[in-house]
Design a protein around this motif. Structure first.
Motif, mmCIF file in Angstrom:
data_model
loop_
_atom_site.group_PDB
_atom_site.id
_atom_site.type_symbol
_atom_site.label_atom_id
_atom_site.label_comp_id
_atom_site.label_asym_id
_atom_site.label_seq_id
_atom_site.Cartn_x
_atom_site.Cartn_y
_atom_site.Cartn_z
ATOM 1 N N VAL A 224 4.510 -6.697 11.904
ATOM 2 C CA VAL A 224 3.669 -5.913 12.801
ATOM 3 C C VAL A 224 3.522 -6.562 14.181
ATOM 4 N N ASN A 225 3.696 -7.881 14.273
ATOM 5 C CA ASN A 225 3.541 -8.556 15.561
ATOM 6 C C ASN A 225 4.878 -8.949 16.196
ATOM 7 N N THR A 226 5.988 -8.689 15.492
ATOM 8 C CA THR A 226 7.297 -9.098 16.020
ATOM 9 C C THR A 226 8.235 -7.926 16.246
ATOM 10 N N LEU A 227 7.977 -6.799 15.597
ATOM 11 C CA LEU A 227 8.842 -5.622 15.723
ATOM 12 C C LEU A 227 8.025 -4.500 16.361
ATOM 13 N N PRO A 228 8.447 -3.985 17.545
ATOM 14 C CA PRO A 228 7.637 -2.986 18.252
ATOM 15 C C PRO A 228 7.300 -1.757 17.418
ATOM 16 N N ARG A 229 8.236 -1.327 16.571
ATOM 17 C CA ARG A 229 8.014 -0.114 15.781
ATOM 18 C C ARG A 229 7.396 -0.406 14.419
ATOM 19 N N ALA A 230 6.999 -1.634 14.172
ATOM 20 C CA ALA A 230 6.465 -2.015 12.865
ATOM 21 C C ALA A 230 5.254 -1.175 12.437
ATOM 22 N N PRO A 231 4.296 -0.866 13.342
ATOM 23 C CA PRO A 231 3.167 -0.039 12.902
ATOM 24 C C PRO A 231 3.597 1.329 12.374
ATOM 25 N N TRP A 232 4.636 1.904 13.003
ATOM 26 C CA TRP A 232 5.139 3.200 12.542
ATOM 27 C C TRP A 232 5.843 3.055 11.191
ATOM 28 N N ILE A 233 6.545 1.939 11.006
ATOM 29 C CA ILE A 233 7.196 1.679 9.715
ATOM 30 C C ILE A 233 6.142 1.514 8.632
ATOM 31 N N LEU A 234 5.069 0.801 8.966
ATOM 32 C CA LEU A 234 3.964 0.614 8.020
ATOM 33 C C LEU A 234 3.335 1.955 7.655
ATOM 34 N N LEU A 235 3.105 2.813 8.651
ATOM 35 C CA LEU A 235 2.537 4.139 8.401
ATOM 36 C C LEU A 235 3.470 4.983 7.542
ATOM 37 N N LEU A 236 4.775 4.920 7.835
ATOM 38 C CA LEU A 236 5.752 5.650 7.032
ATOM 39 C C LEU A 236 5.698 5.197 5.577
ATOM 40 N N GLY A 237 5.586 3.894 5.380
ATOM 41 C CA GLY A 237 5.494 3.361 4.021
ATOM 42 C C GLY A 237 4.290 3.913 3.281
ATOM 43 N N LEU A 238 3.135 3.946 3.942
ATOM 44 C CA LEU A 238 1.924 4.463 3.312
ATOM 45 C C LEU A 238 2.058 5.940 2.958
ATOM 46 N N LEU A 239 2.685 6.712 3.862
ATOM 47 C CA LEU A 239 2.887 8.141 3.603
ATOM 48 C C LEU A 239 3.834 8.366 2.425
ATOM 49 N N LEU A 240 4.901 7.587 2.369
ATOM 50 C CA LEU A 240 5.850 7.718 1.254
ATOM 51 C C LEU A 240 5.204 7.329 -0.068
ATOM 52 N N LEU A 241 4.365 6.302 -0.046
ATOM 53 C CA LEU A 241 3.679 5.896 -1.272
ATOM 54 C C LEU A 241 2.663 6.956 -1.715
ATOM 55 N N ALA A 242 2.009 7.605 -0.746
ATOM 56 C CA ALA A 242 1.102 8.709 -1.093
ATOM 57 C C ALA A 242 1.885 9.876 -1.702
ATOM 58 N N TRP A 243 3.053 10.165 -1.140
ATOM 59 C CA TRP A 243 3.933 11.210 -1.673
ATOM 60 C C TRP A 243 4.382 10.831 -3.086
ATOM 61 N N PHE A 244 4.657 9.551 -3.293
ATOM 62 C CA PHE A 244 5.054 9.060 -4.610
ATOM 63 C C PHE A 244 3.952 9.322 -5.638
ATOM 64 N N VAL A 245 2.690 9.048 -5.289
ATOM 65 C CA VAL A 245 1.576 9.292 -6.206
ATOM 66 C C VAL A 245 1.501 10.779 -6.556
ATOM 67 N N ARG A 246 1.669 11.642 -5.544
ATOM 68 C CA ARG A 246 1.645 13.089 -5.788
ATOM 69 C C ARG A 246 2.775 13.504 -6.724
ATOM 70 N N GLN A 247 3.972 12.919 -6.507
ATOM 71 C CA GLN A 247 5.128 13.197 -7.352
ATOM 72 C C GLN A 247 4.861 12.783 -8.802
ATOM 73 N N GLU A 248 4.222 11.631 -8.971
ATOM 74 C CA GLU A 248 3.971 11.123 -10.324
ATOM 75 C C GLU A 248 2.943 11.975 -11.069
ATOM 76 N N ILE A 249 1.964 12.487 -10.369
ATOM 77 C CA ILE A 249 0.948 13.333 -10.999
ATOM 78 C C ILE A 249 1.577 14.615 -11.538
ATOM 79 N N ARG A 250 2.603 15.131 -10.834
ATOM 80 C CA ARG A 250 3.203 16.423 -11.179
ATOM 81 C C ARG A 250 4.382 16.303 -12.142
ATOM 82 N N HIS A 251 4.997 15.116 -12.215
ATOM 83 C CA HIS A 251 6.219 14.975 -13.018
ATOM 84 C C HIS A 251 5.888 14.844 -14.504
ATOM 85 N N ARG A 252 6.729 15.481 -15.351
ATOM 86 C CA ARG A 252 6.491 15.438 -16.789
ATOM 87 C C ARG A 252 6.657 14.012 -17.345
#
Length: 467
Positions: A224-252
């Motif tokens: 986050v302090n060495t890569l200019p786009r790191a905050p966006w990468i961090l946010l993307l990670g959180l969004l993908l993990l939230a999507w993962f939780v939604r996927q797991e709730i719905r998957h058989r």
């Protein structure tokens, strides 16, 4: 598995325990040994502080990313198969790491080393809990934890000795030998297979979302302090993990059964593990630098000092495991977390003139705290789920451990990037190194304080008792 005679069952237990404990020894041994080699690796490849952190962190991130998918695959296709394949990969890339000719090559090989480690982490404890009945589980989990701490104990001594006498590459070569021994025992002596979830589906989409999300989250956090786009990468990670939780709730047939977290014991035991490892893993790394860079000791001498912590962990873990079969795990684990908090608070006051006996005493305190926490907490997690979920439960707990370890190193990487700003770690950098360490220990102590409450909040494990 088919029905076994009493003698066959006894042999199976013996070799399952042997394989699980030797493999449990391996990765902490290499991790603690590499901590002693970090300054030597930095000198050979002319690496600055943040890159050196990534040599350690890359293994942890790769392991955390792949642990849960491989844990589920082991439940479906066979825990022994996944374990054996992982150990072979681990051995191969340990060899390549020892032969690396540049820092970038070493970093790449460490990533694949971590993938092999994920296949081993996700199955070792699951194999043990598949073979041993609940009444014996605390004892063998205690022995397994003792193997981990024995690896941590011998790592600084052997790693320091090898680095000082032969060079850091021999740490990897020794790991190759040990891994091949595990492969031989598993292939020739560990009979049978365990796959209680066979016939169910594998959530491929969930695996992709989890792996990409976890990678983005970890990389974004550390950079986050060495890569200019790191905050966006961090946010993307959180969004993908939230999507993962939604996927797991719905998957058989989810990769991670979210319903498991409705069990208070399972949920808070995993949260306590995450916090514990987040607040403690980087301690060995930081103290290795403190002893060698600030205090001017060689790798061998530093290794003997660092030995004081894991020796206590190895000695006390089996006792704590057996005790957790009779005493509520939350009591033992919370006491251990409290002692760890005290130890971290004391580390905040380390400076250049601190006597070495103070550091040793603090390491002893941390060792007692770690021992009281780990095996009772593992017992609580594995006792909270049905047998068919052992692989997922083991992988989930392993994920908490590895994510916590990676977060611990990511925080150190972040503080190093603020204070050291691309400097190589030499004696001239000691004041800034000490400042980075102090901030790290303050944050770790605060995390650990929260972990005490998470540990206490889990409720009671024993049947017939209310939380």
């Amino acid at each position: 598995m088919k029905n076994l005679t009493m003698d066959d069952a006894r042999e199976l237990k013996k070799y399952a325990l042997l394989v699980a404990t030797v493999s449990a020894f391996l990765t902490p041994f290499m991790g603690s040994a590499i901590n002693l080699a970090v300054p030597a690796i930095g000198r050979e490849f002319q690496l600055e502080a943040v890159m050196l952190n990534w040599i350690v962190t890359s293994f942890l991130v790769a392991s955390a990313v792949f642990l849960l998918p491989f844990g589920r695959a082991a439940d479906l296709y066979g825990r022994k198969k996944v374990f054996l394949a992982g150990m072979i990969i681990y051995a191969a890339f340990s060899l390549l790491s020892g032969l690396a000719t540049s820092g970038k090559a070493l970093l790449l090989f460490r990533v694949f080393n971590g993938i092999g480690g994920a296949m081993v982490f996700g199955t070792g404890v699951a194999i043990l809990t598949s073979v041993y009945p609940p009444a014996e589980r605390g004892r063998v989990l205690g022995l397994n934890a003792a193997a981990v701490y024995t690896g941590l104990s011998l790592g600084p001594v052997v790693g320091g000795f090898l680095t000082h006498q032969l060079g850091w590459r021999y740490i990897f070569y020794l790991n190759v030998l040990l891994a091949l021994i595990v492969v031989f025992i598993t292939f020739n002596k560990l009979q049978g297979e365990w796959r209680e979830a066979r016939g169910e589906g594998f959530d491929g989409a969930g695996a992709v979302l989890y792996s990409l999300g976890m990678t983005a989250f970890m990389v974004g956090m550390a950079a986050v302090n060495t890569l200019p786009r790191a905050p966006w990468i961090l946010l993307l990670g959180l969004l993908l993990l939230a999507w993962f939780v939604r996927q797991e709730i719905r998957h058989r047939y989810p990769l991670l059964n979210i319903n498991l977290f409705r069990n208070v014991v399972f949920a808070f035991s995993n949260l306590a593990a995450l916090i514990n490892y987040s607040s403690t893993y980087a301690v060995g790394f930081l103290l290795s630098l403190y002893l060698q860079v600030v205090k001017g000791l060689d790798a061998q001498a530093a290794g003997f000092i660092l030995l004081s912590q894991p020796v206590l962990m190895a000695l006390l873990s089996p006792r704590a495991g057996r005790l957790s079969d009779r005493v509520e795990p939350r009591i033992l684990a919370s006491l251990g977390m409290g002692l760890t908090f005290l130890g971290l608070c004391l580390l905040i006051f380390l400076h250049q003139d601190t006597p070495l006996w103070v550091a040793v005493g603090d390491l002893v305190l941390l060792g007692i705290g770690f021992a009281l926490f780990s095996s009772p907490n593992t017992n609580a997690v594995m006792s909270a789920v049905e047998k068919r979920y052992y692989g997922v439960a083991s992988a989930t707990l392993g994920t908490m451990r590895l994510v916590g370890q990676a977060l611990s190193m990511a925080l150190v990487t972040l503080f190093f990037s603020f204070f050291l700003k691309g400097m190589t770690i030499t004696a001239a950098a000691s004041p800034l190194l000490l400042k980075s360490m102090r901030i790290s220990f303050i944050v770790f102590a605060l995390l650990c304080a929260g972990g005490v409450f998470a540990s206490l909040a889990r409720g009671k494990v024993r049947k017939g008792e209310t939380a």
